[in-house]
Design a protein around this motif. Sequence first.
Motif, PDB file in Angstrom:
ATOM      1  N   ALA A   1       0.864  -1.182   0.000  1.00 68.60           N
ATOM      2  CA  ALA A   1       0.000   0.000   0.000  1.00 68.60           C
ATOM      3  C   ALA A   1       0.900   1.231   0.000  1.00 68.60           C
ATOM      4  CB  ALA A   1      -0.908  -0.015   1.219  1.00 68.60           C
ATOM      5  N   PHE A   2       0.327   2.413  -0.292  1.00 64.59           N
ATOM      6  CA  PHE A   2       1.122   3.635  -0.423  1.00 64.59           C
ATOM      7  C   PHE A   2       0.373   4.788   0.245  1.00 64.59           C
ATOM      8  CE2 PHE A   2       2.464   7.132  -3.596  1.00 64.59           C
ATOM      9  CZ  PHE A   2       3.558   7.500  -2.822  1.00 64.59           C
ATOM     10  N   ILE A   3       0.994   5.383   1.281  1.00 58.95           N
ATOM     11  CA  ILE A   3       0.388   6.506   1.990  1.00 58.95           C
ATOM     12  C   ILE A   3       1.407   7.629   2.152  1.00 58.95           C
ATOM     13  CG2 ILE A   3      -1.263   5.078   3.254  1.00 58.95           C
ATOM     14  CD1 ILE A   3       0.617   5.251   5.681  1.00 58.95           C
ATOM     15  N   SER A   4       0.910   8.821   2.478  1.00 57.21           N
ATOM     16  CA  SER A   4       1.791   9.968   2.664  1.00 57.21           C
ATOM     17  C   SER A   4       2.351   9.987   4.085  1.00 57.21           C
ATOM     18  CB  SER A   4       1.026  11.265   2.407  1.00 57.21           C
ATOM     19  OG  SER A   4       0.138  11.531   3.476  1.00 57.21           O
ATOM     20  N   TYR A   5       3.261  10.906   4.335  1.00 58.08           N
ATOM     21  CA  TYR A   5       3.872  11.073   5.656  1.00 58.08           C
ATOM     22  C   TYR A   5       2.815  11.358   6.722  1.00 58.08           C
ATOM     23  CZ  TYR A   5       6.801  13.129   9.329  1.00 58.08           C
ATOM     24  OH  TYR A   5       7.414  13.413  10.522  1.00 58.08           O
ATOM     25  N   SER A   6       1.768  12.095   6.323  1.00 57.97           N
ATOM     26  CA  SER A   6       0.714  12.454   7.274  1.00 57.97           C
ATOM     27  C   SER A   6      -0.474  11.504   7.228  1.00 57.97           C
ATOM     28  CB  SER A   6       0.248  13.893   7.027  1.00 57.97           C
ATOM     29  OG  SER A   6      -0.021  14.100   5.659  1.00 57.97           O
ATOM     30  N   GLY A   7      -0.331  10.392   6.481  1.00 56.80           N
ATOM     31  CA  GLY A   7      -1.345   9.356   6.531  1.00 56.80           C
ATOM     32  C   GLY A   7      -2.397   9.397   5.449  1.00 56.80           C
ATOM     33  N   GLN A   8      -2.329  10.378   4.527  1.00 56.24           N
ATOM     34  CA  GLN A   8      -3.325  10.405   3.451  1.00 56.24           C
ATOM     35  C   GLN A   8      -3.067   9.263   2.465  1.00 56.24           C
ATOM     36  OE1 GLN A   8      -1.404  13.490   3.772  1.00 56.24           O
ATOM     37  NE2 GLN A   8      -2.885  15.160   3.919  1.00 56.24           N
ATOM     38  N   VAL A   9      -4.160   8.710   1.947  1.00 58.54           N
ATOM     39  CA  VAL A   9      -4.053   7.594   1.012  1.00 58.54           C
ATOM     40  C   VAL A   9      -3.680   8.110  -0.372  1.00 58.54           C
ATOM     41  CG1 VAL A   9      -5.312   5.725  -0.098  1.00 58.54           C
ATOM     42  CG2 VAL A   9      -5.724   6.236   2.301  1.00 58.54           C
ATOM     43  N   LEU A  10      -2.590   7.584  -0.931  1.00 59.79           N
ATOM     44  CA  LEU A  10      -2.089   8.048  -2.219  1.00 59.79           C
ATOM     45  C   LEU A  10      -2.154   6.967  -3.299  1.00 59.79           C
ATOM     46  CD1 LEU A  10       1.083  10.026  -1.038  1.00 59.79           C
ATOM     47  CD2 LEU A  10      -1.180  10.937  -1.564  1.00 59.79           C
ATOM     48  N   ASP A  11      -2.837   5.881  -2.991  1.00 61.06           N
ATOM     49  CA  ASP A  11      -2.842   4.767  -3.943  1.00 61.06           C
ATOM     50  C   ASP A  11      -4.250   4.221  -4.124  1.00 61.06           C
ATOM     51  OD1 ASP A  11      -3.294   3.512  -1.505  1.00 61.06           O
ATOM     52  OD2 ASP A  11      -1.975   1.824  -1.922  1.00 61.06           O
ATOM     53  N   LYS A  12      -4.338   3.138  -4.899  1.00 63.15           N
ATOM     54  CA  LYS A  12      -5.616   2.487  -5.154  1.00 63.15           C
ATOM     55  C   LYS A  12      -5.815   1.242  -4.288  1.00 63.15           C
ATOM     56  CE  LYS A  12      -5.892   4.180  -9.913  1.00 63.15           C
ATOM     57  NZ  LYS A  12      -7.164   4.904  -9.833  1.00 63.15           N
ATOM     58  N   LYS A  13      -4.740   0.679  -3.765  1.00 61.19           N
ATOM     59  CA  LYS A  13      -4.862  -0.550  -2.982  1.00 61.19           C
ATOM     60  C   LYS A  13      -5.412  -0.288  -1.584  1.00 61.19           C
ATOM     61  CE  LYS A  13      -2.671  -4.339  -3.023  1.00 61.19           C
ATOM     62  NZ  LYS A  13      -1.819  -5.548  -2.931  1.00 61.19           N
ATOM     63  N   THR A  14      -4.953   0.765  -0.915  1.00 60.12           N
ATOM     64  CA  THR A  14      -5.391   1.016   0.460  1.00 60.12           C
ATOM     65  C   THR A  14      -6.902   1.170   0.561  1.00 60.12           C
ATOM     66  OG1 THR A  14      -3.261   2.056   0.942  1.00 60.12           O
ATOM     67  CG2 THR A  14      -5.049   2.447   2.499  1.00 60.12           C
ATOM     68  N   PRO A  15      -7.534   2.034  -0.256  1.00 61.65           N
ATOM     69  CA  PRO A  15      -9.000   2.112  -0.167  1.00 61.65           C
ATOM     70  C   PRO A  15      -9.698   0.823  -0.586  1.00 61.65           C
ATOM     71  CG  PRO A  15      -8.174   3.467  -1.977  1.00 61.65           C
ATOM     72  CD  PRO A  15      -6.991   3.054  -1.171  1.00 61.65           C
ATOM     73  N   LEU A  16      -9.073   0.053  -1.486  1.00 60.18           N
ATOM     74  CA  LEU A  16      -9.654  -1.236  -1.862  1.00 60.18           C
ATOM     75  C   LEU A  16      -9.680  -2.166  -0.659  1.00 60.18           C
ATOM     76  CD1 LEU A  16     -10.761  -3.180  -4.012  1.00 60.18           C
ATOM     77  CD2 LEU A  16      -8.393  -3.813  -4.527  1.00 60.18           C
ATOM     78  N   LEU A  17      -8.580  -2.229   0.083  1.00 62.89           N
ATOM     79  CA  LEU A  17      -8.525  -3.064   1.282  1.00 62.89           C
ATOM     80  C   LEU A  17      -9.539  -2.586   2.317  1.00 62.89           C
ATOM     81  CD1 LEU A  17      -4.642  -3.452   1.608  1.00 62.89           C
ATOM     82  CD2 LEU A  17      -6.265  -5.217   0.894  1.00 62.89           C
TER      83      LEU A  17
END
Length: 693
Positions: free
Chosen positions: A145-161
């Motif tokens: 998965a891929f997130i920012s330093y402050s925790g924002q979701v920057l990818d497609k896998k995290t919201p899918l999970l």
Amino acid sequence: MVKVTELFGSMVFNEQVMRERLPKEVFKALQCTIKTGSYLPSDVADVVASAMKDWAIEKGATHYTHWFQPMTGITAEKHDSFITPDDGGSVIMKFSGKELIKGEPDASSFPSGGLRSTFEARGYTAWDPTSYAFVKGTVLYIPTAFISYSGQVLDKKTPLLRSMDSVSKAAVRVLKLFGKNPTSVLPSVGPEQEYFLIPIELYKKRPDLIITGRTLFGAKPPKGQELDDHYFGKIKSKVLEYMEDLDAELWKLGIHAKTRHNEVAPAQHELAPIYSTVNIATDHNQLTMAVMRELAVKHGLVCLLHEKPFAGVNGSGKHNNWSLTTSDGENLLDPGKDLKNNLQFMLFLTAVIKAVDEHQDLLRLSVATAGNDHRLGANEAPPAIISMFLGDEITDLFETISSGKEYKNRVGAKLSTGVESVPVIYEDTTDRNRTSPFAFTGNKFEFRSLGSSLNIACPNIMINAAVADALNAYADKLEKAKDFKKAALDLIKKEYIAHKRIVFNGDNYADAWKAEAARRGLLNLKGTPEALSYYDTKENVELFEKLKIYTAEEVKARKDILLENYCKIINIEALTMCEIAVKQILPAAARFTTELADNIAKLTALGVDARAQREVLDISAALIGDAYEAEQRLSDAQLAIKNETDSQSAANFCHDTVFSAMQELRTYCDRLETLVAKDLWPFPSYGDLLLYV
């Protein structure tokens, strides 16, 4: 020859490999994390990382990468070697649990929709242990998965999970009312993949294909798909060799490539896998597309995954076959043999009906792209109007329930060929409706609107979210019921009546359906900008926040990214068209008219009638003028995009003005192609590209 059973998964760090290489307690801890989402201790991660590294090196790996899916629509990777300095100037091969679990790509260089600034560069990739690592080439790929330093979701896998977790919790709530206690309910998907193959030497002569992935110009060939002779036809030897190699490579990577065949358009084909859990299916589909492209080159071909690489013939889609399966292996969308008494199936199916009706906008916008705008509703793909096909049997069941009448199970009739040696077969209880966007096909729903290049994460996020919302609403009501069965039947009846407008079993291509859909109040979001305008409505933001899939900030970011991407694609295509028209097509046409004028002059001097040549010259000269003026209008329109003040208005302008200007220029240039001598035309024709693989 290597056996398929030995080949399959040979490059995957799967459960069998883990069982063989990990200490028993470590294996149990990792499996617990995979199946329940529990925390994985760092000492366990170190053991897993060491075993994974040793296995990967044996497979030829020298590097590892955290493989992730940023909001570009494709995958991303950064390779790090296993080497670590050792005493005496030598190196050792090392890989720690920390390196396995976390990586640090640059978060500011990927699309963020304003979530990150250029100076806010730090981002994190986090290992997804539910999707197996694999070796490809000399690299160990670790799905993350891929997130920012402050925790924002920057990818497609995290919201899918997250969406998978939401629909699982909601489904488990409902199943408990039936006395069942699965640990989880997983959405499963089998994405069928359509694609074109063309000769690489011809591809290199088409700048529009190289730059945009589709032909921006091209006159209709004498033969296209009119004879219906390509669909399921004999596969040409060159293509079959490619398909055989493709299957082998995918099998090595643990991808269940099952079916291969010719598709409707010439040079078009399809690959279909067996179902897998949606996050794994998403990873596998991204990997499949990458392997398809890479392998084609080795066979002297190019694999085109654009939704509409050629005008006038069918484009390419990706059919998303979605279902829900418990951790015990029960398919919740399987009607079983006793349909009328299968209360559980009816309740879950009603939830899907409710989900699709209430969230038509989310399903539609999840497949909205510049490429897909070319094919939706073009008699090769479902229309932009979202509806559901249930088939006669299930529709009859719900109609009788809602009307209070008695339902009798329909028995499939015998079908005989009239040839004694051919066994009798029985018809299925429902037909297949290939014009329907969201069709029930026996034990799953086939969402047919996806474009061939699309990452399937977004459509499945929307399906999962919509169904989770419906199931939670049902659980809220039924958990309070004193008589569960009666309450469930009453709920099914009420909900079907409320949402039956979304059910349509007829021809979705028919003009009459458009009028009927409007009468029913269904949305008809024809283009990408219009569809994306619904992304951040109050109702949708509240849904995503309630299910903890996206924050309001993340929703707005995704909308802006998609709108900006649409504008960039249209802008690139417009610039490419202008350049090709001015530098290649118009000069070729000018040479043709010059040669023709010289020929007319010589013939006239000899007293030969040159009326036909004069007519062709007049038509060609007029078309050159029209094409030049159209190119100027397109150039002006393309420059005017910058005058729009926001991403939505810019996308609207691209759709309404720039794209219309592109179509006008193409019309004149394609007409010129039918007149200009082939040896003067600057690039291969449709006939060359489609019919000579």
